[in-house]
Design a protein around this motif. Structure first.
Motif, PDB file in Angstrom:
ATOM      1  N   VAL A 234      22.753 -59.361 -33.281  1.00 38.56           N
ATOM      2  CA  VAL A 234      22.619 -59.068 -31.854  1.00 38.56           C
ATOM      3  C   VAL A 234      21.588 -60.028 -31.274  1.00 38.56           C
ATOM      4  N   ALA A 235      21.923 -60.658 -30.146  1.00 35.07           N
ATOM      5  CA  ALA A 235      20.989 -61.558 -29.464  1.00 35.07           C
ATOM      6  C   ALA A 235      20.650 -60.984 -28.094  1.00 35.07           C
ATOM      7  N   LEU A 236      19.387 -61.092 -27.717  1.00 38.23           N
ATOM      8  CA  LEU A 236      18.935 -60.570 -26.424  1.00 38.23           C
ATOM      9  C   LEU A 236      18.289 -61.674 -25.605  1.00 38.23           C
ATOM     10  N   HIS A 237      18.895 -61.960 -24.435  1.00 37.19           N
ATOM     11  CA  HIS A 237      18.219 -62.781 -23.432  1.00 37.19           C
ATOM     12  C   HIS A 237      17.295 -61.829 -22.680  1.00 37.19           C
ATOM     13  N   ALA A 238      16.007 -62.072 -22.786  1.00 41.52           N
ATOM     14  CA  ALA A 238      15.020 -61.095 -22.326  1.00 41.52           C
ATOM     15  C   ALA A 238      14.768 -61.176 -20.824  1.00 41.52           C
TER      16      ALA A 238
ATOM     17  N   ILE B 184      12.475 -57.913 -26.727  1.00 45.45           N
ATOM     18  CA  ILE B 184      13.031 -58.366 -28.001  1.00 45.45           C
ATOM     19  C   ILE B 184      12.368 -57.609 -29.151  1.00 45.45           C
ATOM     20  N   ALA B 185      11.052 -57.421 -29.068  1.00 42.74           N
ATOM     21  CA  ALA B 185      10.337 -56.671 -30.102  1.00 42.74           C
ATOM     22  C   ALA B 185      10.823 -55.225 -30.165  1.00 42.74           C
ATOM     23  N   ARG B 186      11.047 -54.612 -29.009  1.00 40.33           N
ATOM     24  CA  ARG B 186      11.524 -53.220 -29.003  1.00 40.33           C
ATOM     25  C   ARG B 186      12.929 -53.122 -29.595  1.00 40.33           C
ATOM     26  N   LEU B 187      13.769 -54.101 -29.298  1.00 42.20           N
ATOM     27  CA  LEU B 187      15.113 -54.087 -29.869  1.00 42.20           C
ATOM     28  C   LEU B 187      15.053 -54.279 -31.380  1.00 42.20           C
ATOM     29  N   ARG B 188      14.201 -55.196 -31.832  1.00 38.59           N
ATOM     30  CA  ARG B 188      14.050 -55.405 -33.280  1.00 38.59           C
ATOM     31  C   ARG B 188      13.631 -54.106 -33.964  1.00 38.59           C
ATOM     32  N   ASP B 189      12.713 -53.381 -33.365  1.00 38.35           N
ATOM     33  CA  ASP B 189      12.243 -52.125 -33.948  1.00 38.35           C
ATOM     34  C   ASP B 189      13.318 -51.041 -33.933  1.00 38.35           C
TER      35      ASP B 189
ATOM     36  N   GLU C 176      18.223 -54.806 -41.669  1.00 38.65           N
ATOM     37  CA  GLU C 176      19.133 -55.795 -42.244  1.00 38.65           C
ATOM     38  C   GLU C 176      20.009 -56.490 -41.202  1.00 38.65           C
ATOM     39  N   LEU C 177      20.014 -55.974 -39.956  1.00 33.95           N
ATOM     40  CA  LEU C 177      20.816 -56.580 -38.891  1.00 33.95           C
ATOM     41  C   LEU C 177      19.967 -57.610 -38.154  1.00 33.95           C
TER      42      LEU C 177
END
Length: 378
Positions: A177-181, A197-202, A207-208
């Motif tokens: 998944v890619a996020l343009h912030a 982006i940090a919130r999405l990573r968390d 593994e994704l």
């Protein structure tokens, strides 16, 4: 400059790049010629211009010209846009059956009014059930081909969608998944909010892979994004316009090596010529050199080039003419210290154009009326 220790090679399905970098699809830019130029600079995943699922299904000639790939391009990455699960599933089956790509990226980030007014691009993740149906249609028809999703924070500050969309995409089986912030309302203005982006990573399984996009104009920017957000790699868009050597800088930075020296104007001129040759090989002599014109100002940004020469370069009609004009540059001039920074689309924030009543019910799975009537290739 050293690489962040947390960064690993980027894996998208069976494909691995030691440099965790993806070229963002850009309309009118990321054609086969430009992708080859960038691949010559450094490793990564290089994605073609966005095409419509409807264009594939209807065998639109423009669509099939846009998905032309170099014989040595691997993996072949294609970005698809669509708002109808049935058309998306059919398009993906065509890609698989005709062996048109090795990786499919889905566009849910475009903020352009002609896209959002039909419920597509950055508007679509607001409709959670429709978004889920489209992503599942792609994944279920892709077989061994990995499917990834690129999106924005949301429609505007009152309608953030990225966390729900990220979880839905993960549950549907996407490979990254890619996020343009930025929100769609921001378009390309202001500053990207890397904290999203940090919130999405968390929020997503470790593994994704989660990739960050927005305001990567240098290798230092990329390292800073990874360090501050924990993302697994970066997506580069406007930062490589007129700066394809950025991919070489990124490869060095992520490997912990010293960055190459910035190019002199003579080296930039040689890159410009190489770019023009590749465009001509891809598009033909006339169309290729005309397409090159829009890149000239990006290459020359920050260099002391007179207005008349800039104008003449911007109207160049042949490779021979380009060669002659390039001899008028001060080829020994070093790269200007302040030549990096935003290029390409910027503009200003504005209201997002949406279908009527689009915000009434986020659970409505209906395909917006007329959304797939156009069969444009891009």
């Amino acid at each position: 400059m050293s690489a962040p220790t947390a960064v690993r090679p980027l894996r998208i399905g069976p494909f691995v790049s030691e440099t965790p970098v993806v070229l963002a699809p850009m309309a009118g830019i990321t054609n086969a010629g430009f992708r080859r130029l960038c691949r010559e600079q450094g490793a990564g995943f290089y994605v073609c211009e966005m095409i419509t699922s409807r264009g594939l299904v209807e065998r639109n000639p423009l669509t099939f010209r846009m998905i032309a790939m170099d014989p040595d391009e691997h993996p072949r990455s294609m970005q698809l846009y669509g708002v109808d699960p049935a058309a998306m599933g059919q398009a993906v089956r065509i890609i698989v059956e005709q062996d048109l790509a090795d990786h499919i990226d889905m566009n849910f980030g475009c903020p352009v009014p002609k896209v959002t007014r039909r419920g597509g691009g950055a508007a679509l993740p607001f409709k959670r059930r429709l978004f889920e149906r489209i992503v599942r249609a792609a994944v279920e028809n892709a077989g061994p081909i990995p499917v990834t999703v690129k999106m924005r924070i949301g429609i505007d500050d009152a309608h953030h969608t990225y966390l729900d969309a990220g979880r839905i995409a993960a549950d549907a089986g996407v490979a990254a998944v890619a996020l343009h912030a930025r929100t769609a309302a921001q378009r390309y203005s202001g500053t990207a909010d890397w904290s999203a982006i940090a919130r999405l990573r968390d929020a997503l399984p470790a593994e994704l892979p989660v990739l960050g996009n927005g305001d990567i104009f240098s290798a230092a920017d990329a390292l800073a994004m990874v360090s501050s957000t924990g993302c697994d790699g970066v997506v580069v868009g406007r930062g490589c316009l007129g700066r394809p050597w950025l991919f070489g800088d990124l490869e060095a930075a992520f490997a912990g090596r010293e960055l190459p020296e910035p190019p002199s104007l003579g080296q930039v001129a040689a890159t410009m010529r190489r770019h023009a040759v590749l465009l001509q090989e891809h598009m033909g002599p006339d169309k290729g050199i005309r397409d090159m014109r829009k890149h000239i100002a990006w290459y020359l940004k920050g260099f002391p080039v007179g207005s008349d020469l800039r104008r003449r370069l911007g109207l160049v009609n042949s490779l021979d003419e380009l060669d002659e004009l390039l001899t008028h540059l001060d080829l020994e001039h070093p790269f200007p210290a302040d030549a990096d920074g935003p290029r390409g689309r910027q503009g200003s924030a504005g209201r997002v154009v949406l279908p009527e009543h689009w915000l009434d019910d986020p659970e409505d799975p209906s395909v917006p009326f007329g959304a797939e009537l156009e069969h444009s290739g891009g």
